[in-house]
Design a protein around this motif. Structure first.
Motif, PDB file in Angstrom:
ATOM      1  N   PHE A 121       0.818  -1.216   0.000  1.00 21.62           N
ATOM      2  CA  PHE A 121       0.000   0.000   0.000  1.00 21.62           C
ATOM      3  C   PHE A 121       0.849   1.261   0.000  1.00 21.62           C
ATOM      4  O   PHE A 121       0.450   2.288  -0.561  1.00 21.62           O
ATOM      5  CB  PHE A 121      -0.997   0.003   1.166  1.00 21.62           C
ATOM      6  CG  PHE A 121      -0.432  -0.336   2.512  1.00 21.62           C
ATOM      7  CD1 PHE A 121       0.220   0.624   3.281  1.00 21.62           C
ATOM      8  CD2 PHE A 121      -0.557  -1.625   3.016  1.00 21.62           C
ATOM      9  CE1 PHE A 121       0.731   0.306   4.523  1.00 21.62           C
ATOM     10  CE2 PHE A 121      -0.042  -1.946   4.275  1.00 21.62           C
ATOM     11  CZ  PHE A 121       0.601  -0.980   5.036  1.00 21.62           C
ATOM     12  N   ASN A 122       2.042   1.212   0.585  1.00 19.76           N
ATOM     13  CA  ASN A 122       2.936   2.370   0.523  1.00 19.76           C
ATOM     14  C   ASN A 122       3.545   2.524  -0.866  1.00 19.76           C
ATOM     15  O   ASN A 122       3.704   3.652  -1.357  1.00 19.76           O
ATOM     16  CB  ASN A 122       4.026   2.262   1.580  1.00 19.76           C
ATOM     17  CG  ASN A 122       3.548   2.646   2.965  1.00 19.76           C
ATOM     18  OD1 ASN A 122       2.714   3.527   3.105  1.00 19.76           O
ATOM     19  ND2 ASN A 122       4.056   1.978   3.986  1.00 19.76           N
ATOM     20  N   TYR A 123       3.905   1.410  -1.491  1.00 19.37           N
ATOM     21  CA  TYR A 123       4.397   1.498  -2.875  1.00 19.37           C
ATOM     22  C   TYR A 123       3.321   2.063  -3.789  1.00 19.37           C
ATOM     23  O   TYR A 123       3.601   2.885  -4.671  1.00 19.37           O
ATOM     24  CB  TYR A 123       4.863   0.121  -3.363  1.00 19.37           C
ATOM     25  CG  TYR A 123       6.265  -0.232  -2.924  1.00 19.37           C
ATOM     26  CD1 TYR A 123       7.364   0.077  -3.720  1.00 19.37           C
ATOM     27  CD2 TYR A 123       6.504  -0.857  -1.699  1.00 19.37           C
ATOM     28  CE1 TYR A 123       8.660  -0.241  -3.322  1.00 19.37           C
ATOM     29  CE2 TYR A 123       7.792  -1.170  -1.284  1.00 19.37           C
ATOM     30  CZ  TYR A 123       8.869  -0.859  -2.097  1.00 19.37           C
ATOM     31  OH  TYR A 123      10.148  -1.165  -1.699  1.00 19.37           O
ATOM     32  N   LYS A 124       2.076   1.641  -3.567  1.00 21.75           N
ATOM     33  CA  LYS A 124       0.957   2.152  -4.380  1.00 21.75           C
ATOM     34  C   LYS A 124       0.777   3.648  -4.149  1.00 21.75           C
ATOM     35  O   LYS A 124       0.682   4.434  -5.117  1.00 21.75           O
ATOM     36  CB  LYS A 124      -0.326   1.404  -3.996  1.00 21.75           C
ATOM     37  CG  LYS A 124      -1.611   1.917  -4.670  1.00 21.75           C
ATOM     38  CD  LYS A 124      -1.683   1.525  -6.131  1.00 21.75           C
ATOM     39  CE  LYS A 124      -3.104   1.625  -6.698  1.00 21.75           C
ATOM     40  NZ  LYS A 124      -3.712   2.955  -6.603  1.00 21.75           N
ATOM     41  N   ASP A 141       1.541   6.491  -6.936  1.00 20.70           N
ATOM     42  CA  ASP A 141       0.458   7.348  -7.426  1.00 20.70           C
ATOM     43  C   ASP A 141       0.822   8.821  -7.272  1.00 20.70           C
ATOM     44  O   ASP A 141       0.570   9.641  -8.159  1.00 20.70           O
ATOM     45  CB  ASP A 141      -0.836   7.056  -6.665  1.00 20.70           C
ATOM     46  CG  ASP A 141      -1.462   5.721  -7.041  1.00 20.70           C
ATOM     47  OD1 ASP A 141      -1.001   5.106  -8.024  1.00 20.70           O
ATOM     48  OD2 ASP A 141      -2.401   5.293  -6.337  1.00 20.70           O
ATOM     49  N   ALA A 142       1.419   9.168  -6.137  1.00 22.56           N
ATOM     50  CA  ALA A 142       1.781  10.566  -5.894  1.00 22.56           C
ATOM     51  C   ALA A 142       2.876  11.047  -6.845  1.00 22.56           C
ATOM     52  O   ALA A 142       2.888  12.201  -7.263  1.00 22.56           O
ATOM     53  CB  ALA A 142       2.233  10.739  -4.448  1.00 22.56           C
ATOM     54  N   LEU A 143       3.778  10.141  -7.186  1.00 20.67           N
ATOM     55  CA  LEU A 143       4.941  10.519  -7.997  1.00 20.67           C
ATOM     56  C   LEU A 143       4.726  10.277  -9.494  1.00 20.67           C
ATOM     57  O   LEU A 143       5.583  10.639 -10.303  1.00 20.67           O
ATOM     58  CB  LEU A 143       6.168   9.734  -7.529  1.00 20.67           C
ATOM     59  CG  LEU A 143       6.627  10.026  -6.097  1.00 20.67           C
ATOM     60  CD1 LEU A 143       7.650   8.998  -5.632  1.00 20.67           C
ATOM     61  CD2 LEU A 143       7.193  11.438  -5.978  1.00 20.67           C
ATOM     62  N   GLY A 144       3.624   9.628  -9.845  1.00 22.64           N
ATOM     63  CA  GLY A 144       3.375   9.307 -11.254  1.00 22.64           C
ATOM     64  C   GLY A 144       4.267   8.196 -11.765  1.00 22.64           C
ATOM     65  O   GLY A 144       4.644   8.181 -12.938  1.00 22.64           O
ATOM     66  N   ILE A 145       4.611   7.254 -10.883  1.00 20.83           N
ATOM     67  CA  ILE A 145       5.479   6.123 -11.226  1.00 20.83           C
ATOM     68  C   ILE A 145       4.781   4.843 -10.773  1.00 20.83           C
ATOM     69  O   ILE A 145       4.276   4.783  -9.654  1.00 20.83           O
ATOM     70  CB  ILE A 145       6.845   6.235 -10.510  1.00 20.83           C
ATOM     71  CG1 ILE A 145       7.503   7.582 -10.783  1.00 20.83           C
ATOM     72  CG2 ILE A 145       7.781   5.106 -10.935  1.00 20.83           C
ATOM     73  CD1 ILE A 145       8.705   7.869  -9.887  1.00 20.83           C
ATOM     74  N   LEU A 164      11.447  11.500  -0.137  1.00 21.58           N
ATOM     75  CA  LEU A 164      10.851  12.830  -0.059  1.00 21.58           C
ATOM     76  C   LEU A 164       9.324  12.754  -0.007  1.00 21.58           C
ATOM     77  O   LEU A 164       8.682  13.594   0.633  1.00 21.58           O
ATOM     78  CB  LEU A 164      11.307  13.672  -1.253  1.00 21.58           C
ATOM     79  CG  LEU A 164      12.791  14.048  -1.250  1.00 21.58           C
ATOM     80  CD1 LEU A 164      13.170  14.726  -2.557  1.00 21.58           C
ATOM     81  CD2 LEU A 164      13.134  14.961  -0.066  1.00 21.58           C
ATOM     82  N   TRP A 165       8.741  11.750  -0.679  1.00 19.21           N
ATOM     83  CA  TRP A 165       7.294  11.547  -0.593  1.00 19.21           C
ATOM     84  C   TRP A 165       6.874  11.325   0.849  1.00 19.21           C
ATOM     85  O   TRP A 165       5.948  11.970   1.339  1.00 19.21           O
ATOM     86  CB  TRP A 165       6.870  10.350  -1.458  1.00 19.21           C
ATOM     87  CG  TRP A 165       5.481   9.859  -1.160  1.00 19.21           C
ATOM     88  CD1 TRP A 165       4.314  10.418  -1.586  1.00 19.21           C
ATOM     89  CD2 TRP A 165       5.122   8.730  -0.353  1.00 19.21           C
ATOM     90  NE1 TRP A 165       3.234   9.713  -1.086  1.00 19.21           N
ATOM     91  CE2 TRP A 165       3.709   8.671  -0.327  1.00 19.21           C
ATOM     92  CE3 TRP A 165       5.856   7.766   0.352  1.00 19.21           C
ATOM     93  CZ2 TRP A 165       3.017   7.690   0.379  1.00 19.21           C
ATOM     94  CZ3 TRP A 165       5.169   6.783   1.046  1.00 19.21           C
ATOM     95  CH2 TRP A 165       3.769   6.745   1.058  1.00 19.21           C
ATOM     96  N   TYR A 166       7.547  10.426   1.527  1.00 19.56           N
ATOM     97  CA  TYR A 166       7.184  10.159   2.917  1.00 19.56           C
ATOM     98  C   TYR A 166       7.390  11.414   3.754  1.00 19.56           C
ATOM     99  O   TYR A 166       6.520  11.812   4.539  1.00 19.56           O
ATOM    100  CB  TYR A 166       8.005   8.995   3.479  1.00 19.56           C
ATOM    101  CG  TYR A 166       7.485   8.537   4.829  1.00 19.56           C
ATOM    102  CD1 TYR A 166       6.604   7.472   4.916  1.00 19.56           C
ATOM    103  CD2 TYR A 166       7.849   9.193   6.001  1.00 19.56           C
ATOM    104  CE1 TYR A 166       6.095   7.067   6.150  1.00 19.56           C
ATOM    105  CE2 TYR A 166       7.347   8.812   7.229  1.00 19.56           C
ATOM    106  CZ  TYR A 166       6.467   7.740   7.298  1.00 19.56           C
ATOM    107  OH  TYR A 166       5.949   7.366   8.507  1.00 19.56           O
TER     108      TYR A 166
END
Length: 353
Positions: free
Chosen positions: A252-255, A259-263, A284-286
């Motif tokens: 779920f964290n990879y998802k 999604d946030a990074l467009g990857i 940086l996302w986290y």
């Protein structure tokens, strides 16, 4: 701990670097041969005393680099002129206290024997704060700019992580910054540097000093798949183990990160261990978007003045804070204090959680 900044020419107008008795760092005989001695000498305005910095952490004269002989790290190792080769023996940083430091050795450029006579060799030596290690050079760029735009220069990054895995590259980090432009770019210069230091301190703790790219306990790998998620684990039961600077784990964290990074990290989590910029982006996302077990994002903790302790709580507070593991908290605080020293900024208040 020495406080380091990017090396810039000592005097922007003429490139001189002056030290003991007001004398100059000089290439002996203006000789361009590899191995030519670097010495102290009366300043004379010649090209043998004209040093430049192209922005890559080197100091250059006569088209060659200031180099630690044989990449030595011992006290008393001499310095010389040598073909520029990109090695750590040719990396230099200037401190707010006017030391010039080779980060690989973590030692200072030093006038041998505190002797101000013309021709005295220069060497590296444990930093002592003595006059024979002081050089007339600007503390923080001297009006120059860091080409990356990041508040941490490449020389400082190398000083912070002298034993890092080459995967965790400075260029990978600076390439990732565009994903979160507010990171280390919000508030005062002090706040910006404190946030950068806080991030780097936590990732240092998580990765053993940027050594580990993937989680070391392979027995844990199959445990990070939550099949209750509608999308499941398309990359496989054991594909979502910890990777990157904040050790991203769980499907779920990879998802969410992808999604946030467009990857598409759900289907290709291996990108986090194969692409340096992607790895840094997940960290940086986290940092910028997740509260974790805390009540705020680490980014907000630093820019709103809550303090470094709240970044620990947001990353691993349920296991470390409120007395659960004070040794781990202290390790993070020690790293933060070391890095703020390198960046030449105060650590601020509220360091513990």
């Amino acid at each position: 701990m020495t406080t380091l900044f990017s090396v810039m020419p000592a005097h922007a107008a003429d490139g001189r670097i002056t030290g003991l008795a007001g004398k100059c760092v000089d290439v002996a005989g203006a000789n361009t041969a590899n191995g030519t001695a670097i010495q102290l000498y009366d300043c004379n305005g010649t090209t043998a005393q004209t040093w430049s910095n192209p922005g890559d952490g080197t100091l250059r004269a006569l088209g060659k680099c200031l180099d630690v002989t044989a990449a030595g790290t011992a006290d008393g190792t001499t310095v010389q002129l040598y073909d520029c080769n990109g090695t750590a023996a040719q990396q230099w940083a200037v401190s707010s206290a006017n030391d010039i430091v080779n980060p690989q050795a973590n030692k200072c450029l030093d006038v041998t024997g505190n002797n101000s006579a013309n021709g005295t060799r220069l060497q590296i030596w444990t930093c002592t704060g003595a006059a024979n290690q002081k050089w007339s050079a600007p503390a923080s760029g001297g009006g120059g700019t860091n080409p990356s735009g990041f508040v941490v220069s490449e020389a400082q990054f190398n000083q912070i992580f002298p034993g890092r895995n080459s995967f965790y590259s400075y260029s990978g980090l600076t390439a990732a910054l565009s994903a979160y432009p507010g990171f280390a770019n919000t508030g005062s210069d002090t706040t910006k540097k404190q946030e950068a230091a806080a991030f780097l301190a936590n990732v240092s703790h998580e990765t053993g000093g940027l050594v580990y790219v993937v989680e070391q306990n392979t027995a844990n790998y199959p445990t990070y798949c939550d099949w209750s998620q509608s999308y499941g684990c398309p990359a496989g039961q054991a594909a979502y183990y910890g990777r990157g600077p904040i050790q991203l784990s769980w499907n779920f964290n990879y998802k969410a990160a992808g999604d946030a990074l467009g990857i598409d990290l759900l289907n290709n989590p291996w990108l986090v261990q194969n692409d340096s910029a992607v790895a840094w982006k997940t960290g940086l996302w986290y940092w910028n978007t997740q509260n974790g077990p805390g009540t705020m994002t680490p980014h907000n903790a630093m820019v709103n003045g809550a303090g470094f302790g709240q970044t620990i709580r947001s990353i691993n507070g349920s296991l470390e804070c409120d007395g659960r593991n004070p040794a781990q908290v202290q390790s993070r605080v020690d790293a933060y204090n070391r890095i703020t020293s390198i960046l030449g900024v105060t650590p601020g208040a509220n360091l513990y959680c």
